[in-house]
Design an enzyme around this catalytic site. Structure first.
Site, mmCIF file in Angstrom:
data_model
loop_
_atom_site.group_PDB
_atom_site.id
_atom_site.type_symbol
_atom_site.label_atom_id
_atom_site.label_comp_id
_atom_site.label_asym_id
_atom_site.label_seq_id
_atom_site.Cartn_x
_atom_site.Cartn_y
_atom_site.Cartn_z
ATOM 1 N N LYS A 1 46.691 8.744 -6.258
ATOM 2 C CA LYS A 1 47.064 8.832 -5.329
ATOM 3 C C LYS A 1 48.572 8.158 -4.853
ATOM 4 O O LYS A 1 48.414 8.389 -3.741
ATOM 5 C CB LYS A 1 45.465 7.688 -4.161
ATOM 6 C CG LYS A 1 44.226 9.196 -4.414
ATOM 7 C CD LYS A 1 44.607 10.617 -3.163
ATOM 8 C CE LYS A 1 43.202 11.402 -2.966
ATOM 9 N NZ LYS A 1 43.427 11.811 -2.180
ATOM 10 N N SER B 1 41.859 12.602 -13.103
ATOM 11 C CA SER B 1 42.953 11.553 -11.684
ATOM 12 C C SER B 1 42.416 10.886 -11.069
ATOM 13 O O SER B 1 43.125 9.636 -10.526
ATOM 14 C CB SER B 1 42.076 12.948 -10.666
ATOM 15 O OG SER B 1 40.658 13.098 -10.398
#
Length: 314
Positions: A48, A299
């Site tokens: 992110k 991720s």
């Protein structure tokens, strides 16, 4: 609806250089055609940071000076807090109740003003704060700059493995998949980009089949241990995924936790459940995937100790 381009992703790469770690591709000991892209190694523990840094960099300086606001279960909130601190501006994060405490604590440690609300109220509260303060709303995934920032992962994958055949990417709100697919399909058209999501939060698969955003309520999506993948798609991310994603598969809760344990034990990576879904697809659904040299995007790695221990025990 206008989609981002490879030029947008390349511009994002320039913006995030120096703030975002260029993560390596790691070969796996158990599969000679599988590499891992460990975004869990980013300073905030997830991919992110790429989108958040790019989005904050692209804000008008006068608007940026009034601060940034978002809603997040944790990883985007941490990323935005980190990016805001780098630019010297305030950050407020609206967090759904029940979010992992480790993520909330880290947001606060990075200087964010954290507001806890009922899950269904997160966006409305963020919009209320923006209206009250004049700060900029930086959404978790529903923005071209966020998508372009996440797409820098795809640039790096193709640069490091030019003959990649398959890229497996987790799908929650769809920003990561949208960006990665944009970059990979532009640079390596023959490669397949496959989305992976929990079976208990399979709204993206349903949305792609329906051709429109299908919303699963929080009572359904909150059943999955993959807290970062409980978000529904937006019209923008659905448009990207319909155009550029080659398919989507789902994985079970047991498969997710088993894959997380495998990554921790054998790849020596700290991995949260959301970060393990792409590897779970390769481990347990290989027959549903195209053959060849495969990269699984890991991720994120922000998980509470009890979750990590549970995965190691599987």
């Amino acid at each position: 609806m206008e989609l981002i381009s490879i030029a947008d992703v390349r511009a994002a790469a320039d913006d995030v250089a120096g703030t975002v770690l260029r993560t390596p591709l790691l070969p796996t000991a158990w599969d000679d055609e599988l590499w891992l892209k460990p975004e869990s190694l980013q300073p905030v523990g997830s991919f992110k940071l790429r989108g958040a840094t790019h989005a904050v960099a692209r804000l008008d300086p006068a608007l940026r000076s009034r601060g940034v606001v978002t809603h997040s279960s944790g990883n985007h909130g941490q990323a935005l807090a980190y990016a805001a601190r780098a630019f010297g501006v305030p950050c407020t994060v609206v967090v759904p109740e029940g979010a992992p405490a480790v993520k909330v604590d880290r947001m606060r440690a990075l200087g964010a003003d954290v507001r806890l609300v009922q899950p269904a109220r997160r966006l409305a509260e963020a919009e209320r704060i923006v209206a009250e303060t004049g700060a900029a709303l930086v959404p978790p995934f529903d923005h071209p700059a966020i998508i372009a920032g996440q797409g820098t992962i795809g640039l790096e994958i193709v640069a490091d493995l030019p003959d990649v055949d398959v890229v497996l990417v987790p799908v929650g709100g769809g920003g990561l998949g949208s960006g990665v697919a944009t970059a990979v399909k532009a640079l390596r058209p023959s490669a397949a980009v496959i989305g992976v999501e929990p079976a208990l939060a399979a709204d993206a698969r349903e949305s792609l089949a329906a051709g429109e955003v299908v919303v699963w309520d929080v009572a359904r999506t909150y059943r999955t241990c993959a807290d970062g993948l409980r978000t529904n798609l937006s019209a923008l991310t659905l448009a990207h995924l319909r155009e550029r994603l080659d398919g989507i598969v789902t994985v079970t809760e047991d498969e997710i936790m088993s894959a997380a344990g495998r990554l921790m034990r054998d790849a020596r990576l700290v991995v949260e459940p959301s970060g393990a879904v792409a590897t779970a697809a390769r481990l347990y659904h290989r027959g549903e995937l195209p053959a060849g040299r495969t990269v699984a995007v890991v991720s994120g790695g922000n998980a509470e100790a009890a979750v990590l221990a549970a995965a190691l025990a599987v």
